[in-house]
Motif scaffolding. Structure first.
Motif, short mmCIF file in Angstrom:
data_model
loop_
_atom_site.label_atom_id
_atom_site.label_comp_id
_atom_site.label_asym_id
_atom_site.label_seq_id
_atom_site.Cartn_x
_atom_site.Cartn_y
_atom_site.Cartn_z
N GLN A 94 42.40 42.83 43.04
CA GLN A 94 42.67 42.99 41.61
C GLN A 94 41.59 42.32 40.77
O GLN A 94 41.20 42.82 39.72
N ALA A 95 41.11 41.18 41.24
CA ALA A 95 40.03 40.49 40.52
C ALA A 95 38.77 41.34 40.52
O ALA A 95 38.09 41.47 39.50
N ASN A 123 47.75 38.39 32.97
CA ASN A 123 47.88 37.72 34.26
C ASN A 123 48.44 38.73 35.25
O ASN A 123 49.65 38.91 35.38
N LEU A 124 47.55 39.47 35.88
CA LEU A 124 47.94 40.64 36.69
C LEU A 124 48.69 40.21 37.96
O LEU A 124 48.35 39.21 38.55
N ARG A 139 39.15 44.29 38.15
CA ARG A 139 39.08 43.91 36.74
C ARG A 139 37.64 43.63 36.32
O ARG A 139 37.20 44.02 35.24
N THR A 149 44.55 36.88 38.74
CA THR A 149 45.17 38.02 39.41
C THR A 149 45.87 37.56 40.68
O THR A 149 45.58 36.49 41.22
N ASP A 150 46.77 38.38 41.18
CA ASP A 150 47.49 38.03 42.40
C ASP A 150 46.59 38.10 43.64
O ASP A 150 46.73 37.30 44.56
N ASP A 167 41.30 34.95 41.43
CA ASP A 167 42.52 35.31 42.13
C ASP A 167 43.40 34.07 42.23
O ASP A 167 42.99 32.96 41.85
#
Length: 255
Positions: free
Chosen positions: A11-12, A254-255, A15, A6-7, A235
């Motif tokens: 976000q990690a 792959n966010l 998820r 993730t970016d 991340d």
């Protein structure tokens, strides 16, 4: 193995929380293996928010934590039992007695380890096991070297680990207990699904070693590559060296 990059850390965390929530909402009673640490605090915060919003019911969930410091009773503010109460158990509707943490203050530690293993078996075994990764490459407190068939046991903590965990002890590594109880690598590998989460540049080197170095008892996290159902969520910072070495996520997510 499914690897998601993730970016951002948030976000990690999101998820990972969504995967745990999906396990809890599944058709079977969920038996979670839980972990502690700064990364996990953020994941638990999201789960509590989902519970508060009425979208996540913990009433059918049982959990077993990975580890606990030796010598700290459950009421000690630095114990992982207290940590779990503070960050998850006291905020959700998991019935009392269904959130399990090893008893680091037990008079007979070997008996406590055997009891904990028996309790996991009696519950039906672990479903989803949440993992972090330490700077020594440990999962749980399985310091190097840890046999891949090891069970719940007493371990001596590496000086690196005591320094890494000193934030909860006034930044004084000498105050961190020298011993802990931990699920063994073998116990962890018996879980149906493993979910390892790592964020931050300080985890980049050990993440790359765990995912791409030799599978070795000197780095217990490499054992996850022996499991047939593993998700790793990183991340961008934690994935930095792994990516520099030419590796790309084998998942489109792959966010």
């Amino acid at each position: 193995m499914k690897i998601i990059v993730t970016d951002t850390p948030d976000q990690a965390f999101q998820r990972a929380a969504d995967m745990i929530a999906e396990e809890i909402r599944g058709p079977q009673a969920s038996i979670l293996g839980l972990a502690t640490g700064r990364t996990m605090e953020s994941i638990y915060r999201i789960l509590v928010q989902q519970h508060d919003a009425g979208t996540l019911d913990f009433s059918g969930t049982t959990s077993f934590n990975l580890d606990e410091y030796v010598g700290l009773p459950p009421t000690d503010p630095n114990s992982y039992s207290h940590y779990m109460q503070e960050h998850l158990f006291s905020h959700v509707n998991m019935p009392a007695g269904q959130g399990h943490v090893p008893d680091g203050s037990a008079e007979d530690l070997d008996a406590e380890c055997a009891r904990y293993e028996a309790a996991i078996r009696a519950a039906g075994g672990l479903g989803l096991q949440l993992l972090g990764i330490g700077e020594t490459g440990h999962i749980g407190f399985n310091e190097p070297p840890s046999a891949f068939d090891s069970r719940t046991r007493v371990v001596h903590l590496d000086d690196v680990t005591r320094r890494q965990n000193s934030g909860m002890f006034g930044d004084d590594p000498e105050r961190v207990p020298e011993r802990a109880l931990t699920m063994g690598v073998g116990t962890i590998l018996e879980a149906r699904h493993l979910l390892l989460v790592a964020v931050g540049d300080n985890k980049a080197a050990i993440v790359d070693e765990a995912l791409n170095g030799p599978i070795s008892e000197a780095v217990s996290a490499t054992a996850i590559r022996l499991h047939d159902d593993v998700t790793v969520i990183l991340d961008a910072a934690a994935a930095r060296i792994w990516r520099q070495n030419g590796h790309l996520p084998n998942s489109p997510e792959n966010l």
